[in-house]
Design an enzyme around this catalytic site. Structure first.
Site, PDB file in Angstrom:
ATOM      1  CE1 TYR A 156     -15.002  10.483  -6.598  1.00 28.18           C
ATOM      2  CE2 TYR A 156     -15.773  11.524  -8.249  1.00 28.18           C
ATOM      3  CZ  TYR A 156     -15.423  10.199  -7.813  1.00 28.18           C
ATOM      4  OH  TYR A 156     -14.578   9.733  -8.309  1.00 28.18           O
ATOM      5  CB  ALA A 158     -14.505  20.569  -7.240  1.00 30.77           C
ATOM      6  CE  LYS A 160     -11.709  11.204  -7.671  1.00 31.97           C
ATOM      7  NZ  LYS A 160     -10.098  10.597  -7.762  1.00 31.97           N
TER       8      LYS A 160
HETATM    9  P1  NAP Z   1     -13.178   2.615  -2.996  1.00 34.78           P
HETATM   10  O1  NAP Z   1     -13.985   0.969  -3.012  1.00 34.78           O
HETATM   11  O2  NAP Z   1     -14.340   3.434  -2.039  1.00 34.78           O
HETATM   12  O3  NAP Z   1     -12.109   2.501  -1.802  1.00 34.78           O
HETATM   13  C1  NAP Z   1     -11.129   3.416  -0.582  1.00 34.78           C
HETATM   14  C2  NAP Z   1     -10.136   3.606  -0.963  1.00 34.78           C
HETATM   15  O4  NAP Z   1      -9.456   4.315  -0.227  1.00 34.78           O
HETATM   16  C3  NAP Z   1      -9.592   2.039   0.353  1.00 34.78           C
HETATM   17  O5  NAP Z   1      -8.427   1.580  -0.196  1.00 34.78           O
HETATM   18  C4  NAP Z   1      -9.638   2.840   1.526  1.00 34.78           C
HETATM   19  O6  NAP Z   1      -9.361   2.186   2.533  1.00 34.78           O
HETATM   20  C5  NAP Z   1      -8.892   4.399   0.570  1.00 34.78           C
HETATM   21  N1  NAP Z   1      -9.143   5.204   1.307  1.00 34.78           N
HETATM   22  C6  NAP Z   1      -9.885   6.097   1.295  1.00 34.78           C
HETATM   23  N2  NAP Z   1      -9.778   7.538   2.815  1.00 34.78           N
HETATM   24  C7  NAP Z   1      -8.414   7.036   2.647  1.00 34.78           C
HETATM   25  C8  NAP Z   1      -7.597   8.144   4.022  1.00 34.78           C
HETATM   26  N3  NAP Z   1      -8.036   8.908   3.990  1.00 34.78           N
HETATM   27  N4  NAP Z   1      -6.606   7.556   3.701  1.00 34.78           N
HETATM   28  C9  NAP Z   1      -5.706   6.411   3.344  1.00 34.78           C
HETATM   29  N5  NAP Z   1      -6.321   5.840   2.493  1.00 34.78           N
HETATM   30  C10 NAP Z   1      -7.780   6.229   2.462  1.00 34.78           C
HETATM   31  O7  NAP Z   1     -12.669   3.464  -3.946  1.00 34.78           O
HETATM   32  P2  NAP Z   1     -12.401   2.756  -5.343  1.00 34.78           P
HETATM   33  O8  NAP Z   1     -14.158   2.808  -5.838  1.00 34.78           O
HETATM   34  O9  NAP Z   1     -12.083   1.816  -5.615  1.00 34.78           O
HETATM   35  O10 NAP Z   1     -11.994   4.289  -5.756  1.00 34.78           O
HETATM   36  C11 NAP Z   1     -10.808   3.852  -6.561  1.00 34.78           C
HETATM   37  C12 NAP Z   1     -10.225   5.773  -6.923  1.00 34.78           C
HETATM   38  O11 NAP Z   1     -10.761   5.632  -7.626  1.00 34.78           O
HETATM   39  C13 NAP Z   1     -10.940   6.729  -5.680  1.00 34.78           C
HETATM   40  O12 NAP Z   1      -9.878   8.153  -6.264  1.00 34.78           O
HETATM   41  C14 NAP Z   1     -12.168   7.389  -6.535  1.00 34.78           C
HETATM   42  O13 NAP Z   1     -12.381   8.565  -6.644  1.00 34.78           O
HETATM   43  C15 NAP Z   1     -11.904   6.905  -8.739  1.00 34.78           C
HETATM   44  N6  NAP Z   1     -13.013   6.215  -9.282  1.00 34.78           N
HETATM   45  C16 NAP Z   1     -14.069   5.167  -9.135  1.00 34.78           C
HETATM   46  C17 NAP Z   1     -15.092   4.831  -9.232  1.00 34.78           C
HETATM   47  C18 NAP Z   1     -15.838   4.418  -9.247  1.00 34.78           C
HETATM   48  O14 NAP Z   1     -16.823   4.282  -9.507  1.00 34.78           O
HETATM   49  N7  NAP Z   1     -15.928   2.907  -7.909  1.00 34.78           N
HETATM   50  C19 NAP Z   1     -14.657   5.767 -10.353  1.00 34.78           C
HETATM   51  C20 NAP Z   1     -14.243   6.879 -11.022  1.00 34.78           C
HETATM   52  C21 NAP Z   1     -12.952   7.054  -9.998  1.00 34.78           C
HETATM   53  P3  NAP Z   1      -9.416   2.639   3.613  1.00 34.78           P
HETATM   54  O15 NAP Z   1     -11.211   2.639   4.026  1.00 34.78           O
HETATM   55  O16 NAP Z   1      -8.544   1.637   4.767  1.00 34.78           O
HETATM   56  O17 NAP Z   1      -9.044   3.587   4.504  1.00 34.78           O
END
Ligand code: NAP
Length: 248
Positions: A156, A158, A160
């Site tokens: 992860y 890597a 990002k």
């Molecule tokens: P999340 O709640 O797990 O939601 C992920 C979203 O991505 C969902 O809408 C999911 O929908 C979609 N998704 C996942 N795999 C996919 C695929 N193969 N094709 C199309 N859509 C896909 O994640 P989140 O926490 O909101 O994170 C959003 C972003 O922020 C990510 O890039 C994550 O790395 C980053 N981030 C999050 C955090 C944190 O603490 N939450 C911290 C730093 C960075 P479906 O499953 O329906 O496809």
């Protein structure tokens, strides 16, 4: 349905829940036409139904962003349909955590494919239209893990860190055409992704956050909306951390 000529069109991956859903809501509130992308079409439809009822202009696209051909075709179809694509937010992301010495190749490859390669494919597919318009905003959702690393997240982190390097290179290539490319790097944010953390880990994490709380999806969405706006036209190649001070 095509959009009015003055309405900006935004394409947001991972728009069905968590941070992506908040971004979809915020950009729709900011009067953009928003295309929300995810695999689960029912979940997408649920989010968009409320927004449509409230008078917003939104549409769903059910795609697995890991399928590069389908993703590029999806971006191109939106450009064809609306005649423009102004804002691209690469937000879809996954984790496959584990200590690196025991990590399977597939867990490494899957995370790179969704978090980094898909963003590359979408940026490439979107760029031509933005260049033609001499206006564009690319916003890639990175992570504090890409800035300072995180034990158990070699894949992860890597992906990002790669996203950050890629974004800076795109920013340099497209700056002459008034297309900006930036990263937003969230810290620990309350979504499904972090809901899996056991309470004792959450407590330890909060101790590492100067502002002593997890962020909300809206905290991240507000920064994305600013970078997508007219006001952010002189900002490119940057990584803006929305992390409660964790990576300072
Ligand atoms: P999340 O709640 O797990 O939601 C992920 C979203 O991505 C969902 O809408 C999911 O929908 C979609 N998704 C996942 N795999 C996919 C695929 N193969 N094709 C199309 N859509 C896909 O994640 P989140 O926490 O909101 O994170 C959003 C972003 O922020 C990510 O890039 C994550 O790395 C980053 N981030 C999050 C955090 C944190 O603490 N939450 C911290 C730093 C960075 P479906 O499953 O329906 O496809």
């Amino acid at each position: 349905m095509s959009t009015p000529p003055d309405k900006r069109v935004a394409f947001v991956t991972g728009g069905s829940r968590g941070i992506g859903e908040a971004i979809v809501r915020q950009l729709a509130n900011d009067s953009m036409h928003v295309v929300a992308v995810a695999r689960n079409s029912e979940k997408l439809a649920g989010v968009l139904a409320g927004l449509t009822t409230a008078g917003h202009s939104v549409e769903a696209l059910s795609i697995d962003v890991g399928d590069g051909v389908a993703l590029a075709a999806g971006v191109e179809a939106i450009i064809e349909k609306h005649g423009r694509l102004d804002v691209l937010v690469n937000n879809a992301g996954i984790t496959r955590d584990g200590l690196f010495m025991r990590m399977e190749d597939k867990d490494f490859d899957d995370v790179i494919n969704i978090n980094l390669r898909a963003a590359f494919v979408a940026c490439r597919a979107a760029a031509r239209s933005m260049i033609r318009a001499k206006w564009g905003r690319i916003i890639n959702i990175a992570s504090v893990s890409g800035l300072i690393g995180n034990a158990g997240q070699v894949n992860y982190s890597a992906s990002k860190a790669g996203l950050i390097g890629m974004t800076k290179s795109i920013a340099r290539e497209l700056a002459g055409k008034q297309v900006t490319a930036n990263c937003v790097a969230p810290g620990f944010t309350t979504t499904d992704m972090t809901d899996v953390l056991p309470p004792q880990i959450r407590e330890k994490v909060v101790e590492l956050i100067p502002l002593r709380r997890f962020g909300s999806p809206a905290d991240v969405a507000h920064m994305v909306a600013f970078l997508a706006s007219e006001h952010a036209g002189y900002i490119t190649g940057q990584v803006i951390a929305v992390d409660g001070g964790m990576a300072m």
